[in-house]
Design a protein around this motif. Structure first.
Motif, PDB file in Angstrom:
ATOM      1  N   ARG A 256       0.657  11.292  37.043  1.00  0.00           N
ATOM      2  CA  ARG A 256       1.399  12.396  36.412  1.00  0.00           C
ATOM      3  C   ARG A 256       0.479  13.272  35.557  1.00  0.00           C
ATOM      4  N   GLU A 257      -0.805  12.942  35.573  1.00  0.00           N
ATOM      5  CA  GLU A 257      -1.861  13.729  34.917  1.00  0.00           C
ATOM      6  C   GLU A 257      -1.659  13.858  33.407  1.00  0.00           C
ATOM      7  N   ILE A 258      -1.153  12.797  32.778  1.00  0.00           N
ATOM      8  CA  ILE A 258      -0.985  12.830  31.325  1.00  0.00           C
ATOM      9  C   ILE A 258      -1.699  11.652  30.665  1.00  0.00           C
ATOM     10  N   LEU A 259      -2.472  10.875  31.442  1.00  0.00           N
ATOM     11  CA  LEU A 259      -3.189   9.730  30.896  1.00  0.00           C
ATOM     12  C   LEU A 259      -4.533  10.171  30.332  1.00  0.00           C
ATOM     13  N   ARG A 260      -4.818   9.772  29.088  1.00  0.00           N
ATOM     14  CA  ARG A 260      -6.111  10.058  28.449  1.00  0.00           C
ATOM     15  C   ARG A 260      -6.697   8.723  27.981  1.00  0.00           C
ATOM     16  N   GLU A 261      -7.951   8.444  28.331  1.00  0.00           N
ATOM     17  CA  GLU A 261      -8.567   7.176  27.969  1.00  0.00           C
ATOM     18  C   GLU A 261      -9.547   7.348  26.813  1.00  0.00           C
ATOM     19  N   VAL A 262      -9.499   6.374  25.892  1.00  0.00           N
ATOM     20  CA  VAL A 262     -10.362   6.386  24.714  1.00  0.00           C
ATOM     21  C   VAL A 262     -11.052   5.026  24.614  1.00  0.00           C
ATOM     22  N   ASN A 263     -12.336   5.035  24.308  1.00  0.00           N
ATOM     23  CA  ASN A 263     -13.099   3.798  24.160  1.00  0.00           C
ATOM     24  C   ASN A 263     -12.686   3.089  22.871  1.00  0.00           C
ATOM     25  N   GLY A 264     -11.921   2.015  23.006  1.00  0.00           N
ATOM     26  CA  GLY A 264     -11.420   1.290  21.841  1.00  0.00           C
ATOM     27  C   GLY A 264     -12.420   0.344  21.215  1.00  0.00           C
ATOM     28  N   GLU A 265     -13.628   0.253  21.782  1.00  0.00           N
ATOM     29  CA  GLU A 265     -14.645  -0.643  21.238  1.00  0.00           C
ATOM     30  C   GLU A 265     -15.488   0.032  20.163  1.00  0.00           C
ATOM     31  N   GLN A 266     -15.241   1.307  19.938  1.00  0.00           N
ATOM     32  CA  GLN A 266     -15.980   2.033  18.910  1.00  0.00           C
ATOM     33  C   GLN A 266     -15.503   1.636  17.514  1.00  0.00           C
ATOM     34  N   ASP A 267     -16.224   2.099  16.497  1.00  0.00           N
ATOM     35  CA  ASP A 267     -15.786   1.958  15.125  1.00  0.00           C
ATOM     36  C   ASP A 267     -14.384   2.556  14.977  1.00  0.00           C
TER      37      ASP A 267
ATOM     38  N   THR B  24     -10.282   6.899  15.890  1.00  0.00           N
ATOM     39  CA  THR B  24      -9.294   7.815  15.318  1.00  0.00           C
ATOM     40  C   THR B  24      -9.695   9.264  15.538  1.00  0.00           C
ATOM     41  N   GLN B  25     -10.944   9.566  15.281  1.00  0.00           N
ATOM     42  CA  GLN B  25     -11.429  10.933  15.424  1.00  0.00           C
ATOM     43  C   GLN B  25     -11.322  11.406  16.867  1.00  0.00           C
ATOM     44  N   GLN B  26     -11.641  10.519  17.810  1.00  0.00           N
ATOM     45  CA  GLN B  26     -11.572  10.895  19.220  1.00  0.00           C
ATOM     46  C   GLN B  26     -10.135  11.163  19.648  1.00  0.00           C
ATOM     47  N   ILE B  27      -9.221  10.296  19.211  1.00  0.00           N
ATOM     48  CA  ILE B  27      -7.805  10.487  19.555  1.00  0.00           C
ATOM     49  C   ILE B  27      -7.286  11.778  18.938  1.00  0.00           C
TER      50      ILE B  27
ATOM     51  N   ALA C  39      -6.318  -4.323  21.095  1.00  0.00           N
ATOM     52  CA  ALA C  39      -7.052  -3.070  21.305  1.00  0.00           C
ATOM     53  C   ALA C  39      -7.039  -2.176  20.067  1.00  0.00           C
ATOM     54  N   GLY C  40      -6.130  -2.446  19.141  1.00  0.00           N
ATOM     55  CA  GLY C  40      -6.070  -1.652  17.913  1.00  0.00           C
ATOM     56  C   GLY C  40      -5.009  -0.572  17.912  1.00  0.00           C
ATOM     57  N   LYS C  41      -3.996  -0.725  18.760  1.00  0.00           N
ATOM     58  CA  LYS C  41      -2.961   0.303  18.860  1.00  0.00           C
ATOM     59  C   LYS C  41      -2.230   0.516  17.538  1.00  0.00           C
TER      60      LYS C  41
END
Length: 217
Positions: free
Chosen positions: A189-200, A205-208, A11-13
């Motif tokens: 616990r309301e601390i999960l944030r999802e980011v589309n990892g298929e982007q450039d 990085t910018q979204q995170i 996923a690119g972590k």
């Protein structure tokens, strides 16, 4: 800022973690790095872990959790940390909660890099490596000029045994069965944030970064 990066293999972590820790000036902590540090320092837990690693065995949770506790207690984590590859199970997540609480900290954000299985299969099975010089290519994202021939030394390119569709599928299944339930754990616990990892890469990085900066305000 105390952050956990999650996402399936490929996923690119690791790539994103390097960029985020550089921007926010917090340490990037993986269990592998924590093990190596504890073993190099010869701590009691490090010595125990080394015994398992040298035998090719999995390090038990009790030792892993203890090493993570020691690492998070170090001075460079005072302003925050980014965990990558831990926790992997609900039991480890429970242990992590107890660890950070004992250190008067809390997990503030869990960033999940969301990537479709078919995309991951294409990304992970497309890697090719030169037998002669070790240069790495990808049949889709970074192909050689000539099929199966290294641009640098004209050596033969090959696919690692771990990168076959069968092996990659097994790794993804293991993630889904053992680690994916953590998404629900942290979502509750309301601390999960999802980011589309298929982007450039830069877009991810910018979204995170924007997400973390907004949450930190």
């Amino acid at each position: 800022m105390n952050v956990i990066f999650m996402g399936p293999p490929g996923a690119g972590k690791g790539t994103q973690a390097e960029k985020i820790v550089s921007e926010f000036q917090i340490p990037h902590i993986s269990t592998g790095d924590a093990f190596r540090l504890a073993m190099s320092q010869g701590t009691p837990l490090g010595i125990e872990a080394k015994g398992y690693v040298d035998k090719g065995l999995l390090v038990p949770d009790e030792i892993t959790n203890g090493i993570v506790r020691e690492r998070l207690a170090q001075q460079d984590c005072e302003k925050g940390f980014l965990l990558d590859g831990f926790p992997r199970t609900i039991a480890q997540a429970d242990a992590l909660g107890e660890i950070v609480q004992s250190l008067n900290k809390k997990i503030e954000h869990v960033i999940n890099l969301k990537v479709d299985r078919s995309f991951l299969l294409a990304r992970l099975t497309g890697r090719r490596i030169c037998k002669s010089c070790g240069a790495t290519y990808h049949v889709i994202f970074n192909p050689p000029k000539q099929s199966d021939i290294c641009d640098k030394c004209s050596g033969e390119l090959y696919q690692r045994s771990d990168d076959t569709e069968e092996k990659v599928g097994t790794r993804l299944d293991e993630y889904t069965n053992k680690t994916a339930p953590l998404l629900d754990y942290y979502n509750k616990r309301e601390i999960l944030r999802e980011v589309n990892g298929e982007q450039d890469i830069h877009a991810v990085t910018q979204q995170i970064s924007s997400l973390l900066r907004g949450l930190a305000e």
